[in-house]
Design a protein around this motif. Structure first.
Motif, mmCIF file in Angstrom:
data_model
loop_
_atom_site.group_PDB
_atom_site.id
_atom_site.type_symbol
_atom_site.label_atom_id
_atom_site.label_comp_id
_atom_site.label_asym_id
_atom_site.label_seq_id
_atom_site.Cartn_x
_atom_site.Cartn_y
_atom_site.Cartn_z
ATOM 1 N N MET A 6 0.716 -0.999 0.021
ATOM 2 C CA MET A 6 -0.063 0.039 -0.060
ATOM 3 C C MET A 6 0.869 1.137 0.056
ATOM 4 S SD MET A 6 -3.542 0.465 2.260
ATOM 5 C CE MET A 6 -4.180 -1.128 1.838
ATOM 6 N N PHE A 7 1.892 1.153 0.616
ATOM 7 C CA PHE A 7 2.924 2.354 0.951
ATOM 8 C C PHE A 7 3.519 2.546 -0.518
ATOM 9 C CE2 PHE A 7 7.021 4.457 2.207
ATOM 10 C CZ PHE A 7 6.306 5.821 2.507
ATOM 11 N N ALA A 8 3.935 1.383 -0.937
ATOM 12 C CA ALA A 8 4.727 1.469 -2.424
ATOM 13 C C ALA A 8 3.702 2.123 -3.463
ATOM 14 C CB ALA A 8 5.185 0.244 -2.824
ATOM 15 N N GLY A 9 2.333 1.653 -3.313
ATOM 16 C CA GLY A 9 1.475 2.134 -4.375
ATOM 17 C C GLY A 9 1.251 3.794 -4.059
ATOM 18 N N ILE A 10 1.260 4.127 -2.778
ATOM 19 C CA ILE A 10 1.347 5.761 -2.882
ATOM 20 C C ILE A 10 2.394 6.273 -3.465
ATOM 21 C CG2 ILE A 10 1.393 7.505 -0.934
ATOM 22 C CD1 ILE A 10 -0.132 5.677 0.926
ATOM 23 N N LEU A 11 3.415 5.698 -3.137
ATOM 24 C CA LEU A 11 4.819 6.260 -3.802
ATOM 25 C C LEU A 11 4.426 6.346 -5.198
ATOM 26 C CD1 LEU A 11 7.683 5.284 -1.595
ATOM 27 C CD2 LEU A 11 6.464 7.275 -1.173
ATOM 28 N N LEU A 12 4.400 5.247 -5.645
ATOM 29 C CA LEU A 12 4.423 4.973 -7.309
ATOM 30 C C LEU A 12 3.163 5.667 -7.970
ATOM 31 C CD1 LEU A 12 5.743 1.344 -7.269
ATOM 32 C CD2 LEU A 12 7.063 3.589 -8.031
ATOM 33 N N PHE A 13 2.266 5.193 -7.659
ATOM 34 C CA PHE A 13 0.849 5.607 -8.252
ATOM 35 C C PHE A 13 0.519 7.434 -7.816
ATOM 36 C CE2 PHE A 13 -3.598 6.670 -8.517
ATOM 37 C CZ PHE A 13 -3.941 5.873 -9.664
ATOM 38 N N SER A 14 0.373 7.685 -6.746
ATOM 39 C CA SER A 14 0.206 9.144 -6.441
ATOM 40 C C SER A 14 1.385 10.066 -6.847
ATOM 41 C CB SER A 14 -0.216 9.278 -5.231
ATOM 42 O OG SER A 14 -1.419 8.698 -4.799
ATOM 43 N N GLY A 15 2.485 9.358 -6.393
ATOM 44 C CA GLY A 15 3.967 10.259 -6.681
ATOM 45 C C GLY A 15 3.973 10.268 -8.328
ATOM 46 N N SER A 16 3.642 9.464 -9.205
ATOM 47 C CA SER A 16 3.947 9.399 -10.701
ATOM 48 C C SER A 16 2.952 10.579 -11.032
ATOM 49 C CB SER A 16 3.914 8.233 -11.199
ATOM 50 O OG SER A 16 2.699 7.691 -11.055
ATOM 51 N N LEU A 17 1.539 10.389 -10.433
ATOM 52 C CA LEU A 17 0.548 11.519 -11.042
ATOM 53 C C LEU A 17 0.770 12.960 -10.823
ATOM 54 C CD1 LEU A 17 -2.715 9.346 -10.526
ATOM 55 C CD2 LEU A 17 -1.473 9.714 -12.707
ATOM 56 N N TYR A 18 1.347 12.960 -9.485
ATOM 57 C CA TYR A 18 2.011 14.256 -9.100
ATOM 58 C C TYR A 18 3.035 14.752 -9.962
ATOM 59 C CZ TYR A 18 -0.341 13.292 -4.449
ATOM 60 O OH TYR A 18 -1.164 13.023 -3.686
ATOM 61 N N LEU B 86 5.891 9.497 -17.365
ATOM 62 C CA LEU B 86 5.767 9.047 -15.699
ATOM 63 C C LEU B 86 4.508 8.105 -15.912
ATOM 64 C CD1 LEU B 86 6.795 12.108 -14.079
ATOM 65 C CD2 LEU B 86 7.848 10.043 -13.922
ATOM 66 N N GLY B 87 3.565 8.361 -16.903
ATOM 67 C CA GLY B 87 2.287 7.732 -16.837
ATOM 68 C C GLY B 87 2.501 5.952 -16.804
ATOM 69 N N MET B 88 3.798 5.583 -17.222
ATOM 70 C CA MET B 88 4.023 4.417 -17.386
ATOM 71 C C MET B 88 4.344 3.747 -15.934
ATOM 72 S SD MET B 88 6.617 4.045 -20.678
ATOM 73 C CE MET B 88 7.827 4.717 -19.918
ATOM 74 N N ILE B 89 4.668 4.486 -15.123
ATOM 75 C CA ILE B 89 4.898 4.117 -13.507
ATOM 76 C C ILE B 89 3.624 3.870 -12.792
ATOM 77 C CG2 ILE B 89 6.223 4.531 -11.656
ATOM 78 C CD1 ILE B 89 8.215 6.277 -13.115
ATOM 79 N N THR B 90 2.617 4.853 -13.026
ATOM 80 C CA THR B 90 1.421 4.739 -12.543
ATOM 81 C C THR B 90 0.731 3.348 -12.483
ATOM 82 O OG1 THR B 90 1.105 7.223 -13.197
ATOM 83 C CG2 THR B 90 -0.716 6.154 -12.322
ATOM 84 N N PRO B 91 0.513 2.618 -13.347
ATOM 85 C CA PRO B 91 0.060 1.397 -13.246
ATOM 86 C C PRO B 91 0.817 0.305 -12.219
ATOM 87 C CG PRO B 91 0.034 1.978 -15.456
ATOM 88 C CD PRO B 91 0.909 2.762 -14.731
ATOM 89 N N ILE B 92 2.036 0.408 -12.230
ATOM 90 C CA ILE B 92 2.749 -0.434 -11.140
ATOM 91 C C ILE B 92 2.373 0.084 -9.940
ATOM 92 C CG2 ILE B 92 5.203 -0.841 -10.232
ATOM 93 C CD1 ILE B 92 6.215 -0.105 -13.047
ATOM 94 N N GLY B 93 2.014 1.154 -9.466
ATOM 95 C CA GLY B 93 1.553 1.831 -8.195
ATOM 96 C C GLY B 93 0.073 1.065 -8.148
#
Length: 134
Positions: free
Chosen positions: A76-88, A98-105
């Motif tokens: 869940m924490f990794a998802g926050i970093l990868l999903f939300s972080g990449s969107l920011y 950076l949109g390629m990273i979002t699905p990993i999150g």
């Protein structure tokens, strides 16, 4: 209780609230409405999963074997970093790659919720087994 997930959840909620305020007040006039919506999606998912982390911390308090919860919290924490972080970063810097990273999150989030589901099913099975043989 796992204090690490409580800390990470509270910190993620704090940062998420700050990011939301920054987006609403600081970015509104700077980025396009489309990118602001992308940014806001990052805030929304961060806040939901910050609460999820706090939930994992509280649930682990009741768990004798919390390996599933342990992994759920880290995912869940990794998802926050990868999903939300990449969107920011995508919204602020307008870097579409950076949109390629979002699905990993997103997969991290889904896997975390799956592990919590498996944990709950395990508890139900154990409870059902004990009630049958009392």
């Amino acid at each position: 209780m796992n204090p690490v997930f409580l800390l990470l959840g509270a910190l993620s909620a704090l940062i998420g609230a700050g990011m939301g305020a920054f987006g609403a007040h600081g970015l509104k006039a700077v980025i396009s409405p489309e990118l602001l919506a992308v940014y806001q999606t990052g805030v929304t998912y961060q806040m939901y999963h910050a609460l999820g982390l706090i939930g994992v911390a509280l649930i682990s308090r009741q768990a004798s074997d919390s390996r599933l919860l342990h992994w759920a919290g880290w995912l869940m924490f990794a998802g926050i970093l990868l999903f939300s972080g990449s969107l920011y970063l995508l919204a602020i810097l307008n870097l579409n790659w950076l949109g390629m990273i979002t699905p990993i999150g997103g997969v991290c989030f889904l896997t975390a919720w799956l592990l919590i589901t498996l944990f709950a099913a395990k508890i139900i099975r154990a409870s059902d087994h004990h009630s049958r043989y009392k």
